[in-house]
Write an enzyme that holds these catalytic residues in place. Sequence first.
Site, PDB file in Angstrom:
ATOM      1  N   GLU A 134     124.461 -18.378  49.047  1.00 30.00           N
ATOM      2  CA  GLU A 134     124.654 -19.616  48.726  1.00 30.00           C
ATOM      3  C   GLU A 134     126.103 -19.684  47.702  1.00 30.00           C
ATOM      4  OE1 GLU A 134     120.151 -20.192  46.756  1.00 30.00           O
ATOM      5  OE2 GLU A 134     121.727 -20.185  45.368  1.00 30.00           O
ATOM      6  N   HIS A 136     118.076 -18.137  36.810  1.00 29.82           N
ATOM      7  CA  HIS A 136     118.510 -19.116  36.115  1.00 29.82           C
ATOM      8  C   HIS A 136     117.669 -19.234  34.739  1.00 29.82           C
ATOM      9  CE1 HIS A 136     121.222 -21.784  38.527  1.00 29.82           C
ATOM     10  NE2 HIS A 136     120.432 -21.108  39.491  1.00 29.82           N
TER      11      HIS A 136
END
Length: 252
Positions: free
Chosen positions: A209, A138
């Site tokens: 995820e 991220h």
Amino acid sequence: MNFLSLALTTQPEPDWSRVQALPIHECDEPLVPLGLVPPPIRVYPTYFHLGIGGALSECYVRRSVLARLQKAARLLPAGIELVVLDGWRPLAVQQYLFNTLTQALRRHFPGEDEAGLLARARHFVAPASAEAASPSPHLTGGAVDVTLCDTEGGMLDMGTEFDDIGPWSATAAFEAVARPGPKEAEIIENRRLLYSVMIRAGFSNLPSEWWHFDYGNQNWAWFTQQPHALYGPARLPGLAGRWERQVALLGG
């Protein structure tokens, strides 16, 4: 059956040491904000709304990531919109998420050594790193967390909440339900839809995820078998730094 409803297959977790060893050829694309992007993309910076210290009230991604998000959103059927929950993440927020999860795991698995705790946590939160050769996904601006909603802003049922750390968060988990009822069937179709448009737009998915997708970073390079990543760690340009660069260009 069209590509929006293709069955999802279970994918193995990558060898993280090999992922982090992939070379990065930084392309210097800037981070861009998503707040002014029109529907069918919506922005809901979840960590900011949860009150996590240092979380941003805006979602930022690399410029090419935005273009691919727009492509994914255009592939959605009428009445369904793409929701961005998180993009570029400050290092302090990444550290908070990793620490919070590992502390919870340590309390629940008191006999687990540090390597075991790291392996458990790594399924869902990467260790915080701003290292040029192995940044947290991220932190590159190439990772996005997304879901789907209707035109009224109602979130579609994806089977778990965003950031749920249970086994049902695995992208293909509900494909294993032998006799899905109406609720499970809806979840399966929603996950297939999200996965299909994101993959068609050029992203890769983290198998543990359903909400996490990557473009340009080391995760993406691993899953798409690219020779190198395009994005290393990124920083939001501050005003002072921008002025310093502009003053330097003035010469004299």
